[in-house]
Design a protein around this motif. Structure first.
Motif, mmCIF file in Angstrom:
data_model
loop_
_atom_site.group_PDB
_atom_site.id
_atom_site.type_symbol
_atom_site.label_atom_id
_atom_site.label_comp_id
_atom_site.label_asym_id
_atom_site.label_seq_id
_atom_site.Cartn_x
_atom_site.Cartn_y
_atom_site.Cartn_z
ATOM 1 N N ARG A 27 43.631 49.938 88.831
ATOM 2 C CA ARG A 27 42.914 50.960 88.071
ATOM 3 C C ARG A 27 41.460 51.125 88.499
ATOM 4 O O ARG A 27 40.754 51.964 87.967
ATOM 5 C CB ARG A 27 42.957 50.624 86.575
ATOM 6 N N LYS A 28 40.991 50.279 89.383
ATOM 7 C CA LYS A 28 39.561 50.312 89.688
ATOM 8 C C LYS A 28 39.299 50.257 91.175
ATOM 9 O O LYS A 28 40.139 49.798 91.948
ATOM 10 C CB LYS A 28 38.885 49.086 89.059
ATOM 11 N N SER A 29 38.115 50.677 91.542
ATOM 12 C CA SER A 29 37.670 50.483 92.907
ATOM 13 C C SER A 29 37.465 48.989 93.139
ATOM 14 O O SER A 29 37.023 48.279 92.244
ATOM 15 C CB SER A 29 36.346 51.203 93.147
ATOM 16 N N GLY A 78 40.697 51.928 105.261
ATOM 17 C CA GLY A 78 40.306 52.880 104.224
ATOM 18 C C GLY A 78 39.153 52.443 103.342
ATOM 19 O O GLY A 78 38.910 53.042 102.308
ATOM 20 N N TRP A 79 38.433 51.406 103.744
ATOM 21 C CA TRP A 79 37.267 51.010 102.948
ATOM 22 C C TRP A 79 36.134 51.993 103.201
ATOM 23 O O TRP A 79 35.984 52.484 104.314
ATOM 24 C CB TRP A 79 36.827 49.598 103.316
ATOM 25 N N PRO A 109 38.421 52.576 97.179
ATOM 26 C CA PRO A 109 38.732 53.330 95.955
ATOM 27 C C PRO A 109 40.173 53.090 95.536
ATOM 28 O O PRO A 109 41.007 52.667 96.335
ATOM 29 C CB PRO A 109 38.537 54.794 96.384
ATOM 30 N N ARG A 110 40.435 53.390 94.272
ATOM 31 C CA ARG A 110 41.799 53.189 93.790
ATOM 32 C C ARG A 110 42.718 54.248 94.387
ATOM 33 O O ARG A 110 42.271 55.232 94.960
ATOM 34 C CB ARG A 110 41.838 53.227 92.277
ATOM 35 N N GLU A 111 43.992 54.020 94.210
ATOM 36 C CA GLU A 111 44.975 54.990 94.694
ATOM 37 C C GLU A 111 44.910 56.234 93.839
ATOM 38 O O GLU A 111 44.640 56.170 92.634
ATOM 39 C CB GLU A 111 46.369 54.381 94.564
ATOM 40 N N TRP A 112 45.168 57.351 94.449
ATOM 41 C CA TRP A 112 45.150 58.598 93.687
ATOM 42 C C TRP A 112 46.265 59.476 94.237
ATOM 43 O O TRP A 112 46.168 60.002 95.333
ATOM 44 C CB TRP A 112 43.787 59.271 93.819
ATOM 45 N N GLU A 154 46.564 63.577 90.243
ATOM 46 C CA GLU A 154 45.678 64.720 90.371
ATOM 47 C C GLU A 154 46.162 65.863 89.481
ATOM 48 O O GLU A 154 45.376 66.524 88.798
ATOM 49 C CB GLU A 154 45.632 65.167 91.842
ATOM 50 N N ALA A 174 45.321 65.076 85.907
ATOM 51 C CA ALA A 174 43.894 65.264 85.640
ATOM 52 C C ALA A 174 43.544 66.750 85.592
ATOM 53 O O ALA A 174 42.762 67.195 84.753
ATOM 54 C CB ALA A 174 43.067 64.556 86.701
ATOM 55 N N ALA A 175 44.154 67.514 86.502
ATOM 56 C CA ALA A 175 43.866 68.942 86.542
ATOM 57 C C ALA A 175 44.357 69.624 85.266
ATOM 58 O O ALA A 175 43.718 70.546 84.754
ATOM 59 C CB ALA A 175 44.519 69.558 87.765
#
Lengths: 522, 622
Positions: free
Chosen positions: A302-304, A328-329, A459-462, A467, A470-471
């Motif tokens: 859930r977090k970075s 991917g950092w 960053p966390r997965e998205w 998306e 959230a949209a």
């Protein structure tokens, strides 16, 4: 007492008001000389000491009994402890014993080969009361990661306070965080990080701050394990004996759900793929879908995730950073910390200061030099002015030297001498610790390089579903107003709208008032 | 905290130019990034932090730009190309004068052709502007069209540069970087935590406001001050004082409950307090903590009483204590502080409905894990805490963990409480009948004054009781004077960490504890302390020779730290050429000692010095 469920909270986290038996205390012998001690309860003599366990230092001997149940930070006087007769094979004169209390021990040692009988004797006889010595003292400090770092038994390179304080700040180690630490080493970072994430011992199922520590070296692992138990950190540090390059970071197959990572490993780039969000793809073994499902990320989903790697060589850094970019950092940042300690002292320069250690007996300023030179010159002239026909050159020189010495003597001896500063000093009675100019100076040896610190954030997965959700939750298209950098045109427009609004308000009010007036008039 | 961008959260937007914009993300607004474009705020709300977004072109049927998450492969495209290039030890890409994070390499389709340009000698380098054939008007036109997140502009600029093939690979990369900083329409969203905020305040806002407190110093001060979570929240029992009870009904001081408390002097507008609160776990609002699955004992109760939104009554942790069954948080009481509040009158004697209201003398402060701020003005300046949703001037505050864990008092209240009106004036009393006869506003005032009295009395009394776990300072005041009054309040072994942007004040402080001074003090031959009892020496008022009691601190040390940043790029790794200068920042550290009573002599050959301390200079012989 405060309501704590555990009565054995680590002394690093809550040390209480006073020293306790079986607990860690740090003895401060001198400014930078710290020694960790587990205080023993007073149970009979130990190692042949009549007073029980004793710490012997160059500043005297300190029986544990004198350090128990005292407020932390207390100054402890040295005690008169018979250290000489302990374990010695006979050959001891009872007349040498400084205290009468030791005679019994001394006598018993005369008859028997070693000190074992003395210990036996103490088991039956009450513990000897420690007698204060005339000089020598130490301070007993509560353990903190800082003093522990200064005093711990070295097993590997230690991560010192300037480094770990910065690292913990940057990797956002906060109460409640989970930290992965690979390469526990000597444990200095472990202690600092557990303090940072601690927010209570786990009771029940809820999540609490925790350190997940991994150590590859078996001996170090066992020592560390013992240390953690001794320090009461068991429930909040999870130490595993593992090679993380191959074994990964899961604990009992479960994810530590870490949001901060600290890697003190020779090859961090080999461990980095295991700190991904998804199963890392190795070139020779293309990941199948099944594997992907089974693979568990050690990071908090859930977090970075914040990472720091600690490597002494630039080649390691290059490889680490390259691996981070491919994995991917983001926000990759490399720094090194230069820490300097400063010593303060009084710099004393002057001709009329006493010949103390650290005093520079040269003129303090031009005036002082001038006065002195003029004085020498005057005396010299007096000397040469005397009628001395038969004296030889070299004798002359000699006596000139004598004169200079005499002058010096007279200057110091005579309180009403020419030198003004001395007089001032004498009259004002400046204490010797206030003489001279206060200066700061670096320590004689500085650590110019500890290690390079590489920081990065994952960053966390998205996913597309996230998306979409959230949209749907925050739909666009109903924007009112602009925030952030407003350009000139927008500002003008805003102002115009505001003015228009005010004006219309005013108009409305005027209209309203007019209407009222009209009503009243009617 | 900080997993997703929440509505109305403060965030930092990092722009291609390297500058940062700190904004409160209001839902249903448009965020303007100046020349980089505008986009609706709702497109980043509910999304994760640390992604790099790109403003994509407006769709024909939409009135706003949508955002695209830039994958890291695209961010690092140039670096990867460099690494892939044969013999990557020779510089093949660009020479950046910024950090790696800012390079965020951009891939241009045409650069592949130009990337292969053989590196030329510097002799041939020519002035950039001279060879750009696009006029300013044409560039403006391109920008207005603004296609492909600025990449088109840059590509056109590069194409119309006549001397591109004469550039060395270094200068080409530099030119590209310069143009991408200017035209790339990208940004990154960072959370406002203490580290990010301090960095922004230091480098882009007013560094003097936070006394040039750099990240290294924040870390050092926090660690050397041993600041950490100091125990679960523990509230005192409500004394259930009725309105006709006077000061006798106040909650008595319970010294044995006080633990994990830090004494703070903060002239950094609250940044230091925020940093310490973060370390103690009381900076971020609870609902965020709850969302993260953290339990501090506050979550359960919020569901019990959703109407008032109080922070705590019977959290799991707190209920362990014998006192806590009835312990009340009085955030809600504070809410009733507004004089016009109609909610006030019904309080006190009759607990209404299920939720009894706390009495006026209930103490809202936790006994553990607290920060006590001493301030020189009549009100503390903690304005920067606003960025974390805490406003210490607000009388009607929504729930925030700092409400229960931040205590503030002035130096006057600490040192001469009898001169402070709000402390020394006994509380008003009134019988219920009188009270019922009053107007609501008068009743409100009455309760507010009584509550203020109880709170101030509690803060002053607990602070004066001492036994603090540590002292942390970043103050413009003379540290000697702070330490003089703060030292007696510290528990034995408690650490002291004092920050100063310059070394001189700290050196003067360290000199008060110099070895010669301490030896003289303990030798028993100092006339001025001969008649003072041992206990009173803890409160030594100081004179010229001994500004402080030199035996009260141990391990006095001053240090400074500086992080040197490097750029790490294939074949081009080196420290940055320039960094922020200004105040270095120094930290004074020590531990509170409890000196032994009477004369204490050190072991060793220090005899001669001790003699000197009494008989100065004159005794010297040649």
């Amino acid at each position: 007492m405060a309501p704590t469920t555990r009565n054995n909270v680590s002394p690093f986290l809550d040390h209480g008001a006073r020293t306790k038996a079986h607990s860690l205390a740090i003895l401060q012998l001198s400014r930078d000389n710290l020694q960790p001690v587990y205080l023993q309860p007073p149970t009979g003599g130990q190692d042949g000491y009549a007073e029980g366990a004793v710490v012997n230092t160059r500043y005297g001997s300190f029986p544990h009994s004198t350090m128990l149940n005292v407020p932390w930070g207390s100054q402890i006087r040295a005690s008169k402890v018979d250290t000489g007769s302990r374990g010695r094979k006979r050959k001891r004169d009872s007349a040498d014993n400084p205290t009468p209390g030791n005679e019994a021990t001394g006598a018993s040692e005369k008859e028997v080969e070693d000190s074992a009988p003395a210990a036996n004797e103490d088991d039956t006889v009450a513990l000897k009361q420690a007698v204060a010595d005339t000089s020598g003292f130490i301070h007993v400090l509560p353990p903190t990661p800082e003093v522990w770092t200064q005093s711990l038994p070295h097993r590997t390179q230690v991560v010192y306070t300037p480094d770990y304080s910065y690292i913990l700040h940057r990797i956002r180690a906060r109460p409640g965080s989970h930290i992965i630490e690979a390469g526990a080493g000597s444990g200095s970072f472990t202690h600092a990080s557990v303090r940072a994430v601690y927010n209570g011992y786990p009771a029940g199922g809820e999540r609490r701050g925790k350190v997940f520590s991994f150590e590859f070296h078996e001996q170090r692992y066992h020592k560390m394990k013992q240390e953690l138990a001794d320090h009461g950190l068991d429930g909040i540090v999870q130490l595993s004996h593992r090679d993380v390059y191959h074994g990964g970071f899961l604990v009992d197959g479960k994810s530590p759900e870490a949001e901060s990572v600290f890697l003190d490993l020779p090859a961090p780039w080999e461990a980095l793929p295991l700190l991904s969000r998804r199963k890392p793809q190795s070139p020779n073994d293309p990941a199948s879908e099944n594997d992907q499902a089974e693979w568990v990320s050690p990071l908090n989903p859930r977090k970075s995730a914040y990472i720091c790697t600690f490597s002494p060589c630039i080649e390691q850094v290059t490889k680490t950073v390259s691996a981070m970019r491919r994995l991917g950092w983001v926000d990759i940042d490399m720094v090194e910390i230069a820490n300097r300690k400063l010593h303060t002292s009084r710099e004393r320069v002057g001709l009329n200061l006493n010949f103390d250690r650290g005093v520079n007996n040269s003129p303090r300023d031009v005036e002082e030099a001038l006065t002195r030179l003029a004085e020498i010159e005057t005396r010299f002239r007096e000397h040469t002015g005397k009628p001395r026909g038969e004296e030889e050159e070299d004798e002359d020189m000699d006596s000139a030297g004598e004169d200079a010495a005499a002058a010096k003597k007279s200057r110091v001896a005579a309180p009403n001498g020419v030198i003004v500063p001395a007089e001032q000093q004498a009259s004002s009675g400046t204490a010797p610790w206030m003489e001279g100019r206060l200066i700061t100076r670096g320590e004689p040896e500085i650590k110019t390089h500890t290690s390079y610190l590489v920081f990065a954030i994952l960053p966390r997965e998205w996913t597309a579903e996230d998306e979409a959700a959230a949209a749907a939750r925050y739909p666009c298209g109903k924007e009112q107003g602009v925030i952030g950098a407003v350009d000139k045109a927008a500002r003008k427009r805003e102002r115009r709208e505001q003015l228009a609004k005010q004006q219309s308000n005013r108009k409305a009010r005027r209209k309203e008032r007019d209407e009222k007036m009209g009503e009243a008039a009617v | 905290m900080h997993s997703l961008i929440r509505p109305n959260a403060w965030v930092a937007l990092k722009l291609p130019s390297g500058s940062t914009k700190v904004l409160q993300i209001t839902p249903n607004t448009t965020i303007s990034l100046g020349k980089y474009g505008i986009f609706p705020a709702n497109l980043i709300i509910g999304r994760p932090y640390h992604f790099t977004f790109e403003l994509v072109d407006k769709l024909p049927d939409e009135s706003f730009s949508r955002l695209r998450v830039v994958p890291t492969t695209e961010l690092y495209a140039e670096v990867f190309a460099d690494e892939a290039a044969p013999g990557c030890s020779t510089p093949a890409g660009g020479a950046d004068d910024t950090v790696i994070a800012a390079t965020d390499g951009v891939e241009f389709s045409l650069v592949d052709d130009n990337g292969n340009v053989i590196a030329r000698s510097n002799r041939e380098i020519i002035d950039d502007n001279a060879r750009q054939t696009l006029t300013q008007d044409e560039i403006e036109e391109l920008k207005r069209e603004g296609n492909n997140a600025g990449k088109d502009v840059i590509a056109k600029l590069l194409l119309s540069h006549t001397a591109l093939d004469q550039k060395t690979s270094f200068s080409l990369a530099k030119y590209k970087l310069l143009k991408s900083k200017k035209y790339m329409r990208r940004f990154q969203v960072l959370p406002i935590d203490v580290a990010n905020f301090a960095q922004w305040q230091l480098e882009e806002r007013d560094s003097s406001k936070i006394m040039d407190l750099r990240a290294e110093m924040l870390g050092l001060v926090g660690c050397w001050g041993n600041v950490h979570f100091g125990g679960d929240k523990l509230l005192l029992e409500d004394p259930k004082a009725t309105t006709d009870n006077g000061e006798d009904a106040c909650v008595p001081l319970q010294e044995d409950l006080l633990r994990g408390r830090w004494l703070v002097v903060d002239d950094t507008c609250g940044l230091l307090v925020a940093a310490l609160a973060e370390r103690m776990g009381v900076l971020y609002p609870e609902e965020e903590v709850a969302q993260e699955g953290k339990t501090e004992g506050q979550n359960e109760s919020t569901t019990e009483k959703p109407s008032t939104g109080t922070v705590n009554t019977k959290g799991a942790d707190v209920s362990r204590g014998p006192l806590d069954e009835t312990a009340q948080d009085d955030v809600d009481t504070e809410m009733g502080d507004a004089p016009t509040s109609s909610a006030t009158p019904k309080t006190d004697k009759k607990p209404k409905s299920t939720k009894p209201r706390a009495s006026d003398f209930a103490i809202p402060y936790s006994q553990t894990n607290t920060i006590t701020v001493l301030h020189g003005a009549s009100q503390p300046n903690l304005s920067l805490l606003n960025y974390w949703g805490f406003d210490n001037t607000s009388p009607n505050h929504p729930p925030h963990p700092l409400l229960n864990h931040l205590l503030t008092l002035s130096w006057l209240q600490l040192l001469k409480p009898e001169l402070d009106t709000s402390y020394s004036t006994p509380p008003l009393t009134a019988s219920p009948e009188e009270l019922a006869a009053w107007k609501p506003s008068r009743r409100g005032n009455f309760h507010r004054k009584r509550r203020r009295y109880a709170r101030i009395r509690h803060i002053v009394d607990t602070t004066r009781a001492g036994n603090f776990a540590g002292l942390v300072c970043a103050s413009t005041m003379d540290p000697i004077s702070i330490v003089r009054h703060a030292l007696p309040l510290l528990a034995g072994g408690a650490p002291v960490a004092i920050y100063s942007p310059t070394v001189e004040p700290l050196a003067a402080l360290a000199d008060c504890f110099s070895v010669p001074r301490r030896t003289a003090w303990t030798s028993g031959s100092v006339p001025e302390i001969a008649d003072i009892s041992f206990e009173d020496l803890e409160h030594w008022a100081g004179n010229e020779r001994f500004p402080l009691n030199p035996t009260l601190l141990q391990g006095v040390s001053i240090q400074t730290s500086r992080a040197r940043r490097w750029q790490v790029l294939p074949g081009r790794t080196h420290p940055l050429m320039t960094e922020r200068g200004g105040a270095d920042g120094f930290v004074f550290t020590a531990w509170r000692a409890k000196p032994a009573e009477g004369k204490v002599a050190a072991k060793g050959k220090f005899k001669r010095r001790k003699v000197e301390s009494e008989a100065p200079a004159a005794a010297a012989e040649v």
